[in-house]
Design a protein around this motif. Structure first.
Motif, PDB file in Angstrom:
ATOM      1  N   TYR A   1       0.856  -1.570   0.059  1.00 51.63           N
ATOM      2  CA  TYR A   1      -0.070  -0.222   0.079  1.00 51.63           C
ATOM      3  C   TYR A   1       1.020   1.401  -0.192  1.00 51.63           C
ATOM      4  O   TYR A   1       0.126   1.926   0.001  1.00 51.63           O
ATOM      5  CB  TYR A   1      -0.929   0.054   1.064  1.00 51.63           C
TER       6      TYR A   1
ATOM      7  N   ARG B   1      -3.234  -5.580  -4.393  1.00 49.06           N
ATOM      8  CA  ARG B   1      -2.683  -4.449  -5.297  1.00 49.06           C
ATOM      9  C   ARG B   1      -2.936  -4.071  -5.354  1.00 49.06           C
ATOM     10  O   ARG B   1      -3.212  -2.568  -4.092  1.00 49.06           O
ATOM     11  CB  ARG B   1      -4.173  -4.972  -6.902  1.00 49.06           C
TER      12      ARG B   1
ATOM     13  N   LEU C   1      -9.300  -6.883  -5.210  1.00 49.08           N
ATOM     14  CA  LEU C   1      -7.966  -5.996  -5.178  1.00 49.08           C
ATOM     15  C   LEU C   1      -7.217  -6.522  -4.072  1.00 49.08           C
ATOM     16  O   LEU C   1      -6.343  -5.723  -3.860  1.00 49.08           O
ATOM     17  CB  LEU C   1      -8.521  -4.574  -4.915  1.00 49.08           C
ATOM     18  N   HIS C   2      -7.591  -7.891  -3.145  1.00 50.54           N
ATOM     19  CA  HIS C   2      -6.174  -8.035  -2.433  1.00 50.54           C
ATOM     20  C   HIS C   2      -5.244  -7.775  -3.028  1.00 50.54           C
ATOM     21  O   HIS C   2      -5.232  -8.020  -4.144  1.00 50.54           O
ATOM     22  CB  HIS C   2      -6.955  -9.399  -2.161  1.00 50.54           C
TER      23      HIS C   2
ATOM     24  N   HIS D   1      -1.205 -11.890  -4.108  1.00 51.03           N
ATOM     25  CA  HIS D   1      -3.007 -11.558  -4.676  1.00 51.03           C
ATOM     26  C   HIS D   1      -3.338 -12.658  -4.251  1.00 51.03           C
ATOM     27  O   HIS D   1      -5.199 -12.906  -3.951  1.00 51.03           O
ATOM     28  CB  HIS D   1      -3.327 -10.982  -6.164  1.00 51.03           C
TER      29      HIS D   1
ATOM     30  N   ASN E   1      -7.101   0.764  -5.858  1.00 52.65           N
ATOM     31  CA  ASN E   1      -7.629  -0.031  -4.242  1.00 52.65           C
ATOM     32  C   ASN E   1      -6.814   1.057  -3.234  1.00 52.65           C
ATOM     33  O   ASN E   1      -7.461   0.522  -2.214  1.00 52.65           O
ATOM     34  CB  ASN E   1      -6.849  -1.506  -4.532  1.00 52.65           C
TER      35      ASN E   1
ATOM     36  N   TYR F   1     -10.298   2.418  -2.631  1.00 53.88           N
ATOM     37  CA  TYR F   1     -11.563   1.238  -1.976  1.00 53.88           C
ATOM     38  C   TYR F   1     -10.825   0.922  -0.726  1.00 53.88           C
ATOM     39  O   TYR F   1     -11.962   1.358   0.306  1.00 53.88           O
ATOM     40  CB  TYR F   1     -11.802  -0.100  -2.761  1.00 53.88           C
ATOM     41  N   GLU F   2      -8.874   1.054  -0.308  1.00 56.13           N
ATOM     42  CA  GLU F   2      -8.938   0.925   1.168  1.00 56.13           C
ATOM     43  C   GLU F   2     -10.020   2.738   2.305  1.00 56.13           C
ATOM     44  O   GLU F   2      -9.939   2.068   3.485  1.00 56.13           O
ATOM     45  CB  GLU F   2      -7.992   0.189   1.019  1.00 56.13           C
TER      46      GLU F   2
ATOM     47  N   LEU G   1     -14.512  -6.648  -4.340  1.00 55.76           N
ATOM     48  CA  LEU G   1     -13.565  -5.561  -4.691  1.00 55.76           C
ATOM     49  C   LEU G   1     -12.653  -5.858  -3.233  1.00 55.76           C
ATOM     50  O   LEU G   1     -11.074  -5.831  -3.895  1.00 55.76           O
ATOM     51  CB  LEU G   1     -14.340  -4.212  -4.395  1.00 55.76           C
ATOM     52  N   LYS G   2     -13.119  -6.620  -2.391  1.00 56.25           N
ATOM     53  CA  LYS G   2     -12.072  -6.645  -0.981  1.00 56.25           C
ATOM     54  C   LYS G   2     -11.474  -7.991  -1.524  1.00 56.25           C
ATOM     55  O   LYS G   2      -9.955  -7.746  -1.491  1.00 56.25           O
ATOM     56  CB  LYS G   2     -12.591  -7.206   0.140  1.00 56.25           C
TER      57      LYS G   2
END
Length: 637
Positions: free
Chosen positions: A108, A244, A241-242, A185, A249, A252-253, A237-238
Motif C-alpha cells: 500500500y 494490489r 483488489l486484495h 494476490h 485499490n 477503495y481501502e 472488491l475486497k
C-alpha cells in the motif's frame, strides 16, 4: 506531541551509530546473492518525516536508523500514513553485467520515487525510467545497478490512509515480479474462495429481492436488494483488489469500503423498518431506527468531507470507530427491545443482527489487536475479513428463515382474507336471495289475498246461484245447471289449493299435513269408502316451500282420484311419516284390483305428470300393483 516524541526516539536511538557503510558492512546487498526475492529487513534504514517538510538534500545519516531497531509504539501505522517515509539501503553489483531490480516498500505504498548517489558527498538524484508503463502497480519501482558499482538507494514514499497497510520492503528480480504480485494476490488462505461464494449468494438475494419489489412494490425488498448490492460489492472488491497496489485499490481501502459498508447498513435498517412494519407495530423501535439512519448518514457525510478535504488520518479513524461503536450500541438496544417484544418474526432478524454484531466485533477486535492470543494461530482464523463474512452469512440465513416465516404468515392472512371476502360475498348474495324471496312471498301473499277476496267471492256467488237455480228447477232438472254447480265446486277447491300453496304462512310441515288430512277426509266422505289417515303425533319443525307443498298436494289429490275412478276398492289408507334424515314419505294404498306394470302406459300422461312433478322438487314417485295399488311419494325437506 506524539509525532515529535517519535522523532526524538528515532534521533536518540540512531545517534550512537555511525552512518558510513564501512561500520555497517552487513547491510550492503550484493547482487550475486539476490536470485528472485530479497527481504530488506536486515539491510534497510528508515527515516520518518512526520511534518512532511524535510529537504531531500539535507538528509543526513544521523537522521536514519536501522529497520530492525525502529521503535514500534502503539499507533505506529498512523505515523507512517501521515508522513513521508525515507528508506535507505546499499547495493553492490559484484557481477560483470548490469543487474535490474524492482523495489517495493510494501503493497500500500504510493507516490514512490527512487533516488541514488555514489556517496555522502554527492547530491541525491532521481533515477530515470523507474516507472514501468505496463505495470499498473504503484508500489514497485525499477532501477539498474551497473557492474562493479556500489550505490546508495533512497526510496521516498507515503502510504495509503488505511489500517490494512503492512511495511514489507522487498528487492525483486524483474523475472519474478509477476509471480510475486500474483502470489500476494491469490495466497489468502482460502478467504477469497469463501468471499466469492458469499458474493454469489448476495447477488442471488439482490436479484430475488428486486424481483419481489418489481412484483409487489414493497420497499422492504428494494432496501434489502440495495443492501445486498452494496455489501456484495464491498466483499467482491475486497477479494478482487486484495494485495494490489493500484490507485483504485488505494481509494477503495481509504474511502470506498467505508462508504459501501455504511450505506449498506443504512439500507439494512430501512429494510428492517419496512419488513417488521415498525411504524405501526413498534413505534419506539421505529423512532430508534430513524434516528440511527440519520446518525449513520451524518457519520458518512463527515467522513466524506474529512477524506476529500485531506484531513489528518486520526480524524478519519475517530469518525470510523465512532460509527462502529454506534452500530454496536444500536445492535444492543435492538437486542433488548427484541427480547421485550418477543415477536417471532423480529426474533429471526434479531438473531441475524446478533450474529452480525458478534462476528463484526470479533473482526474489529482482530483489526485493532492483530497479535491477540484469543484467536487460533491458523492463518485462516487470523483474517479479520473471515469473521465479518461469517456474520454476513449468518444474517443472510436468518433473513431467509424470517422471509419464509413471513410468507407463511402472509399466506395464512391472505387465505383468511379471501375466506372472509368470500363469506361476505356469500352473505350479500344470501341477503339478495332473502330479499328476492321476501319480495316473492309478499307478492304471493298479495295474490293469494286478491284471489281469496276477488275470485273467491265470485266463485262462491256462482256456486250459490247454481244451487238456487237447481232448487228452482227441481221439477224440471237442467243438466247444464248441475254441471255449472259441479265445476264451481271444483274451481273453488282448486282455487283454495292455490291460495293455500301461495300463502307464506303455510310453509310448514304442520300446515302441509293438516291440509292433506283435511282435503282427503272431506273428499272421501263423499263416497261409500272406508278410509284411514295416519299421521305422526310429533311433526318436525321444518319449513316446506310453497312449490313443494303444491306439487305434493296435487300428486296426492290425483292419486286419490285414481283410487276412486279405477281401483274398484272398498278401503284406502293414507300414511304420512318421516324418515330419520327428515324425508317426507306419503303412501296411498287401496285394496282394489291393482295395476299391471305392463299396462302403465294405458293411463296416458297422468302418471307421467305425477312423476315429473315429484322429480321437479327433488322427490320420487313409485307405484306398485300387488294386492291392490300402492303409491309412494318421497320428498327431502
Amino acid at each position: 506531541m506524539k509525532k515529535y516524541w517519535l522523532l526524538s526516539v528515532l534521533f536518540l536511538t540512531s545517534f550512537t551509530k555511525l552512518f558510513a557503510h564501512e561500520d555497517t558492512s552487513l547491510s550492503v546487498i550484493y547482487t550475486s546473492s539476490v536470485k528472485n526475492l530479497h527481504y530488506l529487513d536486515k539491510n534497510m534504514h528508515v527515516f520518518i518525516d512526520s511534518n512532511n517538510n524535510v529537504d531531500l538534500q539535507l538528509l543526513r545519516g544521523i537522521m536514519f536508523m536501522h529497520l530492525n531497531e525502529r521503535p514500534r509504539p502503539k499507533g505506529f501505522k498512523k505515523y507512517m500514513i501521515d508522513s513521508k517515509m525515507y528508506l535507505l539501503f546499499w547495493i553492490n553489483n559484484d557481477e560483470d553485467k548490469p543487474r535490474d531490480f524492482f523495489v517495493t516498500p510494501g503493497i500500500y505504498a504510493k507516490e514512490c520515487i527512487l533516488y541514488t548517489r555514489i556517496n555522502n558527498d554527492y547530491p541525491w538524484k532521481e533515477i530515470p525510467g523507474q516507472v514501468v508503463p505496463d505495470k499498473n502497480e504503484n508500489a514497485y519501482r525499477y532501477f539498474t545497478v551497473p557492474p562493479g558499482t556500489e550505490m546508495q538507494i533512497l526510496v521516498r514514499c507515503s502510504y495509503a490512509r488505511t489500517n490494512v497497510i503492512v511495511f514489507k520492503p522487498y528487492l525483486i528480480n524483474p523475472i519474478y515480479l509477476d509471480d510475486h504480485i500474483s502470489k500476494n494476490h491469490n495466497e489468502w488462505h482460502g478467504v477469497n474462495v469463501f468471499t466469492y461464494l458469499l458474493c454469489g449468494l448476495l447477488l442471488m438475494m439482490m436479484l430475488y429481492s428486486f424481483a419481489n419489489y418489481v412484483q409487489n412494490l414493497k420497499r422492504s425488498f428494494l432496501y434489502y436488494s440495495l443492501y445486498s448490492l452494496l455489501i456484495g460489492a464491498l466483499l467482491f472488491l475486497k477479494a478482487a483488489l486484495h494485495e494490489r497496489s493500484t490507485p483504485f485499490n488505494f481509494f477503495y481501502e481509504e474511502y470506498l469500503d467505508y462508504f459501501l459498508q455504511m450505506s449498506g447498513y443504512i439500507f439494512y435498517i430501512g429494510f428492517t423498518r419496512m419488513f417488521l412494519n415498525t411504524p405501526v407495530q413498534y413505534p419506539t423501535l421505529n423512532k430508534m431506527f430513524v434516528i440511527a439512519e440519520i446518525v449513520l448518514g451524518l457519520f458518512l457525510a463527515v467522513f466524506s468531507a474529512l477524506y476529500f478535504t485531506g484531513s489528518a488520518y486520526p480524524n478519519l479513524v475517530a469518525v470510523e470507530n465512532s460509527s462502529k461503536y454506534f452500530l454496536i450500541f444500536l445492535g444492543i438496544m435492538y437486542v433488548i427491545l427484541g427480547i421485550v417484544k418477543r415477536n417471532r418474526l423480529m426474533n429471526y432478524l434479531l438473531a441475524g443482527n446478533v450474529a452480525n454484531l458478534l462476528f463484526g466485533g470479533m473482526s474489529q477486535y482482530l483489526i485493532s489487536y492483530p497479535s491477540s492470543n484469543l484467536f487460533p494461530d491458523a492463518p485462516l482464523f487470523r483474517q479479520s475479513l473471515v469473521y465479518f463474512e461469517v456474520g454476513i452469512f449468518l444474517e443472510l440465513i436468518f433473513f431467509l428463515l424470517g422471509l419464509v416465516y413471513k410468507n407463511k404468515i402472509e399466506l395464512i392472512e391472505k387465505v383468511k382474507m379471501d375466506e372472509a371476502m368470500k363469506l361476505e360475498a356469500e352473505k350479500q348474495e344470501y341477503a339478495k336471495q332473502i330479499a328476492v324471496l321476501s319480495a316473492q312471498q309478499d307478492e304471493r301473499s298479495r295474490i293469494s289475498a286478491d284471489m281469496h277476496d276477488e275470485l273467491g267471492s265470485g266463485v262462491t256467488a256462482i256456486r250459490l246461484l247454481s244451487e238456487i237455480a237447481r232448487k228452482k228447477t227441481k221439477d224440471r232438472p237442467v243438466e247444464e245447471i248441475d254441471r255449472i254447480s259441479y265445476n264451481a265446486n271444483e274451481l273453488m277447491t282448486k282455487m283454495n289449493a292455490i291460495i293455500w300453496s301461495m300463502n307464506a304462512g303455510n310453509d310448514t310441515v304442520d300446515s302441509l299435513v293438516a291440509y292433506i288430512r283435511s282435503y282427503a277426509s272431506e273428499y272421501l266422505d263423499n263416497f261409500d269408502m272406508l278410509y284411514r289417515i295416519n299421521t305422526p303425533s310429533n311433526l318436525p319443525k321444518l319449513e316446506v316451500s310453497g312449490v313443494k307443498r303444491r306439487n305434493i298436494f296435487l300428486v296426492l289429490k290425483e292419486s286419490i282420484n285414481n283410487v276412486m275412478k279405477h281401483a274398484g276398492a272398498t278401503e284406502v289408507t293414507i300414511n304420512v311419516h318421516f324418515s330419520d334424515n327428515n324425508q317426507l314419505i306419503v303412501e296411498i294404498a287401496d285394496n282394489g284390483k291393482g295395476i299391471d306394470a305392463e299396462k302403465l302406459n294405458q293411463f296416458g300422461n297422468g302418471l307421467k305428470n305425477m312423476k315429473r312433478r315429484m322429480e321437479s322438487i327433488g322427490g320420487t314417485f313409485t307405484i306398485t300393483g300387488t294386492n291392490g295399488t300402492r303409491v309412494t311419494l318421497e320428498v327431502p325437506l
